[in-house]
Design an enzyme around this catalytic site. Structure first.
Site, PDB file in Angstrom:
ATOM      1  N   GLY A 197      38.451  36.450  34.751  1.00  0.00           N
ATOM      2  CA  GLY A 197      38.905  37.696  35.357  1.00  0.00           C
ATOM      3  C   GLY A 197      39.028  38.874  34.426  1.00  0.00           C
ATOM      4  O   GLY A 197      39.450  39.955  34.846  1.00  0.00           O
TER       5      GLY A 197
ATOM      6  N   CYS B  53      17.162  51.006  54.846  1.00  0.00           N
ATOM      7  CA  CYS B  53      17.558  51.677  56.081  1.00  0.00           C
ATOM      8  C   CYS B  53      19.015  51.395  56.422  1.00  0.00           C
ATOM      9  O   CYS B  53      19.339  50.772  57.436  1.00  0.00           O
ATOM     10  CB  CYS B  53      16.633  51.231  57.216  1.00  0.00           C
TER      11      CYS B  53
END
EC number: 4.1.1.20
Length: 463
Positions: free
Chosen positions: A269, A375
């Site tokens: 992390g 798109c």
């Protein structure tokens, strides 16, 4: 509080200005700008790779991987911590990346049977592999046991019972650590936080004592310790210390009840610098482990992913067109898209963008929206980014994409997967060719009743 890297562009109205070209280069010493050759990664001009492989194209620096691995292990050794490093394969699973880190001494943290097979294929010994993940299938657990992985991090009471049955049936012993959900808010983006009780990961810390004792009494299981992972892109030591403090109290309680605890998997992390974050240094993580867990007399494991590989990667792209607007900044449309690099669309993540040409990079700045051709309105890399004027054919590098970049790519809009290159010293090689478009439908079949004999093959139409 979210880090700047996790904020959507519209959330940054009160943020400091984006870093300029010089600032981004200064904080990334592996990058440099040559007046003639343009942007270099190490000693290799990125234009040379783009000339050969085309764009979009991923580039990874092996020397950066080695340097960061050594910095991390050096910090742990300096703190006097007995630590094994298990690279989180999900961050970047290319065999070449695994081979580089494995040669440095890294084991692997995997979350699927596919990742497990990849790690072994790259030469990482099964006993140096930790198998994590909230949803391991029976086939995956059988594979892990058959290969003899070093540790399985179990994440639920149900998994404990299921693994016991599988291991006993195979006449194997599974060395397990119980992954603790410590209910700690790590301060990262909501979608990459994993240590809160509302998250799907780990076992509620209030249930650990009972389940550890249950596991110790089941056939085929040998509990060896605890594991924790509270999220990704964490830039403060405080959440780590809070999670480790909770683990320390659990270890004391387990030992008081007669349990044997010899290992603590401290997770990963560590945050990195994308925009202007401070990140978190390996020394700070080592200090948190030392302060909260150092007196327990256990061996430690860590699972770094992003911190090792994010700064080592770039995505090269070319400008397809610049679409002017009557009002507002122009749209700079790249040949890279969200199907290549998903993080900006998925998390609102910020990535630096640098022109490959020194002459272009030296030009005056003005705001531009940098987008892809897919798109989807969400196919956007940056909004109102201060950039020099870019023209069709110009090339750019999107920075710090070594983690959760290529590994999350898709072929949406029937866009083939991009090529990949590895730089090592002054040499480079293609480590994945650009996917042929025909490969997108190579494994598809059309039922007999839908076949049309009058359709000539596509290649005949293109002649």
């Amino acid at each position: 509080m979210q880090s700047a890297a996790s904020l959507a562009p519209t959330d940054r109205a009160n943020q400091q200005p984006d870093p300029a070209t010089g600032d981004m280069l200064a904080t990334r010493p592996h990058l440099s700008m040559h007046a003639v050759s343009g942007l270099l990664l190490g000693d290799v001009p990125l234009n040379a790779i783009a000339d050969t492989l085309g764009t979009p194209c991923w580039v990874t620096g092996a020397d950066i991987l080695r340097s960061r691995y050594r910095e991390l292990t050096g910090a742990m050794a300096e703190a006097g911590l007995p630590v094994s490093v298990h690279y989180a394969v999900k961050a970047n699973d290319h065999l070449a990346v695994l081979r580089v880190l494995g040669a440095e001494g890294a084991g692997a943290d995997v979350v699927s049977g596919g990742e497990l097979r990849r790690a072994v294929q790259a030469g990482i010994a099964p006993e140096a592999i930790v198998f994590s993940g909230v949803g391991k299938s029976e086939d995956e657990l059988r594979l892990a046991l058959a290969l003899g992985v070093g540790q399985i991090n179990v994440e639920s009471a149900e998994e404990i019972v299921r693994l016991s049955s599988i291991a006993a049936g195979m006449d194997r012993i599974a060395h397990i650590a119980l992954r603790v959900n410590p209910d700690i808010e790590a301060g990262a983006h909501d979608k990459i936080s994993t240590g809160r009780l509302g998250d799907k990961f780990g076992i509620d810390h209030r249930d650990i004592l009972a389940l550890y004792a249950q596991a110790a009494g089941l056939p085929g299981l040998r509990p060896v310790g605890l594991a924790v992972h509270i999220g990704s892109q964490i830039d403060r030591a405080a959440p780590f210390r809070a999670a480790y403090r909770r683990l320390a109290s659990l270890v004391d309680a387990l030992r008081a009840a007669g349990g044997q605890v010899g290992t603590i998997d401290c997770g990963g992390g560590l945050g990195v610098r994308y925009r202007d974050e401070n990140g978190l240094s390996p020394r700070a993580l080592a200090g948190a482990i030392r302060a909260e867990l150092g007196d327990l007399g256990v061996r430690f494991a860590i699972e770094p992913g992003r911190w090792l590989v994010a700064p080592a990667g770039l995505l090269l792209a070319s400008v397809l067109t610049v679409k002017r607007q009557r009002d507002g900044a122009p749209f700079v449309v790249l040949d890279a898209a969200m199907n290549d690099l998903l993080r900006p669309s998925l998390y609102g993540a910020w990535h630096g963008i640098l022109p490959l040409s020194a002459a272009v990079a030296a030009g005056p700045l003005s705001p531009a929206h940098v987008v892809g051709p897919v798109c989807e309105t969400g196919d956007s890399f940056a909004r109102d980014r201060m950039l020099p004027e870019l023209r069709p054919g110009d090339r750019v590098a999107i920075l710090d994409t070594g983690a959760y970049g290529a590994v999350m790519s898709s072929t949406y809009n029937a866009r083939p997967l991009a090529a990949q290159a590895l730089i090592d010293g002054g040499r480079w090689a293609c480590i994945r060719a650009r996917q042929p478009v025909e490969a997108l439908w190579r494994d598809e079949t059309v039922p007999d009743w839908l076949q049309r004999a009058d359709l000539p093959p596509l290649q005949d139409r293109l002649r």
